[in-house]
Design a protein around this motif. Sequence first.
Motif, PDB file in Angstrom:
ATOM      1  N   VAL A  59     -49.850 -38.743 -80.699  1.00 41.91           N
ATOM      2  CA  VAL A  59     -51.198 -38.153 -80.712  1.00 41.91           C
ATOM      3  C   VAL A  59     -51.118 -36.670 -81.031  1.00 41.91           C
ATOM      4  O   VAL A  59     -51.868 -36.150 -81.881  1.00 41.91           O
ATOM      5  N   TRP A  60     -50.230 -35.961 -80.364  1.00 47.70           N
ATOM      6  CA  TRP A  60     -50.079 -34.514 -80.555  1.00 47.70           C
ATOM      7  C   TRP A  60     -49.709 -34.204 -82.009  1.00 47.70           C
ATOM      8  O   TRP A  60     -50.304 -33.321 -82.645  1.00 47.70           O
ATOM      9  N   PRO A  65     -51.020 -31.168 -85.572  1.00 42.27           N
ATOM     10  CA  PRO A  65     -49.660 -31.086 -86.131  1.00 42.27           C
ATOM     11  C   PRO A  65     -49.093 -29.673 -86.150  1.00 42.27           C
ATOM     12  O   PRO A  65     -47.884 -29.481 -85.980  1.00 42.27           O
ATOM     13  N   GLY A  66     -49.948 -28.691 -86.354  1.00 44.90           N
ATOM     14  CA  GLY A  66     -49.462 -27.309 -86.399  1.00 44.90           C
ATOM     15  C   GLY A  66     -48.859 -26.867 -85.078  1.00 44.90           C
ATOM     16  O   GLY A  66     -47.767 -26.274 -85.045  1.00 44.90           O
ATOM     17  N   SER A  67     -49.549 -27.156 -83.981  1.00 49.60           N
ATOM     18  CA  SER A  67     -49.047 -26.732 -82.671  1.00 49.60           C
ATOM     19  C   SER A  67     -47.804 -27.521 -82.283  1.00 49.60           C
ATOM     20  O   SER A  67     -46.884 -26.985 -81.654  1.00 49.60           O
ATOM     21  N   TYR A  68     -47.748 -28.800 -82.675  1.00 45.19           N
ATOM     22  CA  TYR A  68     -46.562 -29.608 -82.375  1.00 45.19           C
ATOM     23  C   TYR A  68     -45.332 -29.026 -83.063  1.00 45.19           C
ATOM     24  O   TYR A  68     -44.270 -28.870 -82.451  1.00 45.19           O
ATOM     25  N   VAL A  71     -44.357 -25.601 -81.387  1.00 43.37           N
ATOM     26  CA  VAL A  71     -43.705 -25.700 -80.077  1.00 43.37           C
ATOM     27  C   VAL A  71     -42.298 -26.278 -80.225  1.00 43.37           C
ATOM     28  O   VAL A  71     -41.333 -25.747 -79.652  1.00 43.37           O
ATOM     29  N   SER A  72     -42.157 -27.350 -80.992  1.00 40.08           N
ATOM     30  CA  SER A  72     -40.837 -27.972 -81.129  1.00 40.08           C
ATOM     31  C   SER A  72     -39.857 -27.058 -81.856  1.00 40.08           C
ATOM     32  O   SER A  72     -38.646 -27.145 -81.636  1.00 40.08           O
ATOM     33  N   GLY A  73     -40.360 -26.172 -82.706  1.00 42.72           N
ATOM     34  CA  GLY A  73     -39.484 -25.265 -83.432  1.00 42.72           C
ATOM     35  C   GLY A  73     -39.297 -23.912 -82.778  1.00 42.72           C
ATOM     36  O   GLY A  73     -38.600 -23.047 -83.339  1.00 42.72           O
ATOM     37  N   ALA A 303     -40.416 -38.160 -81.224  1.00 46.23           N
ATOM     38  CA  ALA A 303     -41.243 -39.267 -81.710  1.00 46.23           C
ATOM     39  C   ALA A 303     -42.503 -38.800 -82.425  1.00 46.23           C
ATOM     40  O   ALA A 303     -43.292 -39.634 -82.881  1.00 46.23           O
ATOM     41  N   GLY A 304     -42.702 -37.507 -82.541  1.00 50.41           N
ATOM     42  CA  GLY A 304     -43.899 -36.995 -83.181  1.00 50.41           C
ATOM     43  C   GLY A 304     -43.810 -37.051 -84.695  1.00 50.41           C
ATOM     44  O   GLY A 304     -43.402 -36.090 -85.349  1.00 50.41           O
TER      45      GLY A 304
END
Length: 430
Positions: A59-60, A65-68, A71-73, A303-304
């Motif tokens: 969902v995130w 997608p930008g915030s995901y 944060v992950s990077g 899993a994103g």
Amino acid sequence: MFVGICPRRPCAPGGSVPPTPRQFLGRLPLPERRFLADALRAETVGGILLLAAAVVALVWANVWPGSYTQVSGFHIGFDTPLHLDLTVESWAQDGLLAVFFFVAGIELKRELVSGELRDPRAAALPVIAAVCGVALPAVVYTVVNSGPGGHPAGWAVPTATDIAFALGVLAVVGTHLPSSLRAFLLTLAVVDDLIAILIIAVFYSSGIKGWALGAAAAGLVLFHLLQRFRVRGWYLYVPLGLVVWALTHEAGVHATVAGVAMGLLLRCDREPGAEHSLAEQVEHQVRPFSAGFCVPVFALFAAGVPVNAHALAQVFTHATPIGVMLGLLLGKSLGVFGGSWLTARFTRAELNPELTWSDLFSVSVLSGIGFTVSLLISELAFAPDHALVEQSKEAVLVGSLVCAVLATLLLRRRNRVYRALSDQEDASTA
């Protein structure tokens, strides 16, 4: 863990006793059922959290997608000689999964010392089933990707079974799987994890730095000596473990190898008068953290992937994701079931009369759920090709979902029988 001995048969003519056949998937003794219940309880809760984390990640990543990606990077750490300035995604992959493999190492050590893998005859069946369940998916993937446009480097992606995800599915759909089938699945996953870490160490390590690898090995020797001389104190082992992990990471070997190595070095022998060994105590303390935090957080940042018509179309039209899906669905199911059936056939093991081979096939389909380690190997096999990594991850998600739905349908068909067997086990425990 799951192989029992049939009652002794009468003597044959001449006074000789014919060989007693072993029973496959027989009912477990009470101590084994209690240990299994404790182990699976944490894994089941962790599996439900893992499912939830995967849904949140999807969902995130698709709604924001930008915030995901941001944060992950995001980088955390400090640039030292050991290069520990890593992204959040890398910390989850290299750091948190090391805890997961640490628990896997403890499980394997226990199986080798006091569990099912201690007896070569009893160990043959789950070991061969696990090996076939790794080999056949790799063959299926390789065949699919042998032509133009294929990417053979991803052969290891569909080889792993995710026990937490599988148990989470069982908990959600409410199947009353008897302890013998759950024990088979757990033992299979333990051997599967060992093969997975060997694959990661051998095939996905690069740029080895001898000085760091030697220092990490020295740290493991010190860890072993502290164990041998019965030295206690978390304030010694935790810093030492962190140093060994950092050196392994710097050496170019995937850092999860450090986790499984330290798990294998823990003592499994019990002190006089002690109810549990040190390894069992540590596993009891660390498993909830691993299953309840480490693996779900890894799933959150692994899993994103995009889920849209274009992405799904690629999954069913490109060789790489097709190979992954078929490897999980066909390779795993047929590999585990075929390896079990052939081994039982040639060792003259008798199937528990309360179960059928269709029950084992259902569990074999369930073993096609390959999530945590499959996502990790996707990152390792196809980096730095981000598009291939995403396609592989999407295929892991789709293939695991198909296996989960199919296994649920197969298991629910026999759920009334499983409930009766579980009730009998509960009555004998009381």
